[in-house]
Design a protein around this motif. Sequence first.
Motif, PDB file in Angstrom:
ATOM      1  N   PRO A 137      68.402 104.532 106.793  1.00  0.00           N
ATOM      2  CA  PRO A 137      69.436 105.326 107.450  1.00  0.00           C
ATOM      3  C   PRO A 137      70.808 104.679 107.273  1.00  0.00           C
ATOM      4  O   PRO A 137      70.973 103.473 107.478  1.00  0.00           O
ATOM      5  N   GLY A 138      71.767 105.465 106.863  1.00  0.00           N
ATOM      6  CA  GLY A 138      73.100 104.936 106.580  1.00  0.00           C
ATOM      7  C   GLY A 138      73.352 104.716 105.108  1.00  0.00           C
ATOM      8  O   GLY A 138      74.495 104.551 104.690  1.00  0.00           O
ATOM      9  N   GLY A 139      72.276 104.695 104.281  1.00  0.00           N
ATOM     10  CA  GLY A 139      72.465 104.622 102.838  1.00  0.00           C
ATOM     11  C   GLY A 139      72.177 103.302 102.172  1.00  0.00           C
ATOM     12  O   GLY A 139      72.302 103.195 100.947  1.00  0.00           O
ATOM     13  N   ALA A 140      71.769 102.256 102.901  1.00  0.00           N
ATOM     14  CA  ALA A 140      71.475 100.961 102.278  1.00  0.00           C
ATOM     15  C   ALA A 140      70.255 101.085 101.367  1.00  0.00           C
ATOM     16  O   ALA A 140      69.182 101.512 101.826  1.00  0.00           O
ATOM     17  N   PRO A 141      70.358 100.716 100.076  1.00  0.00           N
ATOM     18  CA  PRO A 141      69.227 100.870  99.156  1.00  0.00           C
ATOM     19  C   PRO A 141      68.155  99.803  99.385  1.00  0.00           C
ATOM     20  O   PRO A 141      68.469  98.650  99.715  1.00  0.00           O
ATOM     21  N   VAL A 142      66.890 100.193  99.203  1.00  0.00           N
ATOM     22  CA  VAL A 142      65.771  99.255  99.321  1.00  0.00           C
ATOM     23  C   VAL A 142      64.762  99.551  98.220  1.00  0.00           C
ATOM     24  O   VAL A 142      64.626 100.697  97.769  1.00  0.00           O
ATOM     25  N   SER A 143      64.063  98.513  97.786  1.00  0.00           N
ATOM     26  CA  SER A 143      62.974  98.663  96.821  1.00  0.00           C
ATOM     27  C   SER A 143      62.056  97.468  96.977  1.00  0.00           C
ATOM     28  O   SER A 143      62.514  96.316  96.897  1.00  0.00           O
ATOM     29  N   ARG A 144      60.768  97.743  97.182  1.00  0.00           N
ATOM     30  CA  ARG A 144      59.836  96.657  97.480  1.00  0.00           C
ATOM     31  C   ARG A 144      58.423  97.082  97.112  1.00  0.00           C
ATOM     32  O   ARG A 144      57.998  98.207  97.403  1.00  0.00           O
ATOM     33  N   ASN A 145      57.668  96.196  96.471  1.00  0.00           N
ATOM     34  CA  ASN A 145      56.253  96.439  96.242  1.00  0.00           C
ATOM     35  C   ASN A 145      55.506  96.079  97.524  1.00  0.00           C
ATOM     36  O   ASN A 145      55.461  94.918  97.923  1.00  0.00           O
ATOM     37  N   VAL A 146      54.938  97.078  98.191  1.00  0.00           N
ATOM     38  CA  VAL A 146      54.350  96.898  99.513  1.00  0.00           C
ATOM     39  C   VAL A 146      52.855  96.622  99.408  1.00  0.00           C
ATOM     40  O   VAL A 146      52.127  97.341  98.717  1.00  0.00           O
ATOM     41  N   ASP A 147      52.415  95.585 100.111  1.00  0.00           N
ATOM     42  CA  ASP A 147      51.002  95.220 100.173  1.00  0.00           C
ATOM     43  C   ASP A 147      50.386  95.928 101.389  1.00  0.00           C
ATOM     44  O   ASP A 147      50.294  95.371 102.474  1.00  0.00           O
TER      45      ASP A 147
END
Length: 228
Positions: free
Chosen positions: A44-54
Amino acid sequence: MFKSAKLALAALCLFATPAAAELELSFYMGLQGVQDSRASGTLPGGAPVSRNVDWEGKSLENPFYYGGRVTWWMQNDIGFGIEGTHAKAYATGADLAALGLSRFELSDGHNIFTLNVMKRFPDTFANSRFTPYVGAGLGVAIPHVDAQVIGAGNRTYDYEATGLAARGIAGMKYAITEDWSVFGEYQATWSDNDITINADPAVAGQTDGKLNTTLVTHAINIGISYSF
């Protein structure tokens, strides 16, 4: 009169065909896991995220993993039906911290609904009560999303239709009586999920967050069926 006779014959065939078929109700529980997958998008708000989730399945913790299906078997041992599975997926603590979330789970649950086509093989084992079967389905994922951004005053806690889903099934049924059976099966589901994380109403003008992830589950199911 000839026309009336033809209509009567057609009506008789229409109602006689379903009577020759078989309706089967099945319920199962089991052990379910989830493959790792990449979750990417924006908070929310636009901060980018990318993560390989276990992901963790936690199938034996409340709410438990379970599912059920209705199958209409035809005389050629091909079946058509509908199935719903209450699977689950939890992000680990390390993944939560990296994504900027205090909670992120599809625990009530990662619900998969599909229209199935099934095939059973009753003559595989001569004079045996065992019947192998396979199946596949296509449908939709409707998970219950439980997510919260670190420091946010609100929590996303609702069902969302997140995308297409599919399943594959391979199992073996054992007939206890003419009507009742038990079965064991392997089942996999695939779903493409576009998940919305609600904006914090306390932050003026904040936009919703969007995370996309593809989830693949694997399960060993034990169940019971009733046919009539």
